[in-house]
Design an enzyme around this catalytic site. Structure first.
Site, mmCIF file in Angstrom:
data_model
loop_
_atom_site.group_PDB
_atom_site.id
_atom_site.type_symbol
_atom_site.label_atom_id
_atom_site.label_comp_id
_atom_site.label_asym_id
_atom_site.label_seq_id
_atom_site.Cartn_x
_atom_site.Cartn_y
_atom_site.Cartn_z
ATOM 1 N N GLY A 143 0.727 -1.093 0.020
ATOM 2 C CA GLY A 143 0.378 0.182 -0.383
ATOM 3 C C GLY A 143 0.761 1.344 0.365
ATOM 4 O O GLY A 143 1.933 1.569 -0.330
ATOM 5 N N CYS A 144 0.341 2.499 0.577
ATOM 6 C CA CYS A 144 0.879 3.541 0.343
ATOM 7 C C CYS A 144 2.140 3.718 1.385
ATOM 8 O O CYS A 144 2.141 2.744 1.943
ATOM 9 C CB CYS A 144 0.338 5.102 1.252
ATOM 10 S SG CYS A 144 0.678 6.269 1.154
#
Length: 174
Positions: A14-15
């Site tokens: 993810g981020c």
């Protein structure tokens, strides 16, 4: 003079802001870099990666001392940092750049990653492993050879620490 042997691990979950912050907290981690890997464009920029024009994932390169923390312990942290059953998203972040992927740098890392993924899937199934509409949940994490790691722009490095934040909105399983 003591020479420390280091290893490198690369994870996409993810981020990269929260993922980097999580790995920086691990004993034995000597350094982290947010960046991009797994795509086809050289020297990608954040804008290009987010524009889905490069095929890269937001990832974190982790330099660690294997005498202080094992690759298997880093894998445990990886699984706890995100939801590996979501394909191309984490929470509100949507797109292939937010995919779950382990980029191995050696045959030993590949074997450990596959073993760890299989253990995570078995645990998920043992614990019920059902999602919306009672469909069986499967781990979507890809395991691939490491490619060139392109460091992200300076403002992405240690992003949360620079802002006095401990983590993103990602719910961690510890």
């Amino acid at each position: 003079m003591v020479c420390t042997v280091t290893e490198t691990a690369i994870f996409a979950a993810g981020c990269f802001w929260g993922v980097e912050a999580e790995f920086r907290r691990a004993d034995g981690v000597l350094g982290t870099r947010a960046g991009y890997t797994g795509g086809h464009k050289e020297h990608p920029t954040y804008r290009q990666v987010c524009g889905h024009r490069t095929g890269h994932a937001e990832a974190v390169e982790v330099t660690f001392d294997p005498d202080q923390v094992s690759y298997e312990e880093l894998l445990e942290r990886f699984w706890a940092t995100h939801d590996p059953t979501q394909k191309n998203r984490q929470g509100p972040d949507l797109g292939s750049q937010y995919r779950s992927e382990i980029f191995f740098t050696s045959p030993e890392q590949e074997a450990a990653a596959r073993r760890s993924r299989d253990e995570q899937q078995a645990t998920l199934e043992r614990d019920g492993g059902r999602g919306l509409l009672r469909h069986r949940k499967r781990i979507a994490t890809q395991i691939t050879p490491a490619a060139t790691f392109w460091p992200a722009e300076d403002y992405h490095q240690q992003y949360l620490e620079k802002r006095g934040q401990a983590s993103c909105n990602v719910a961690l399983r510890h």
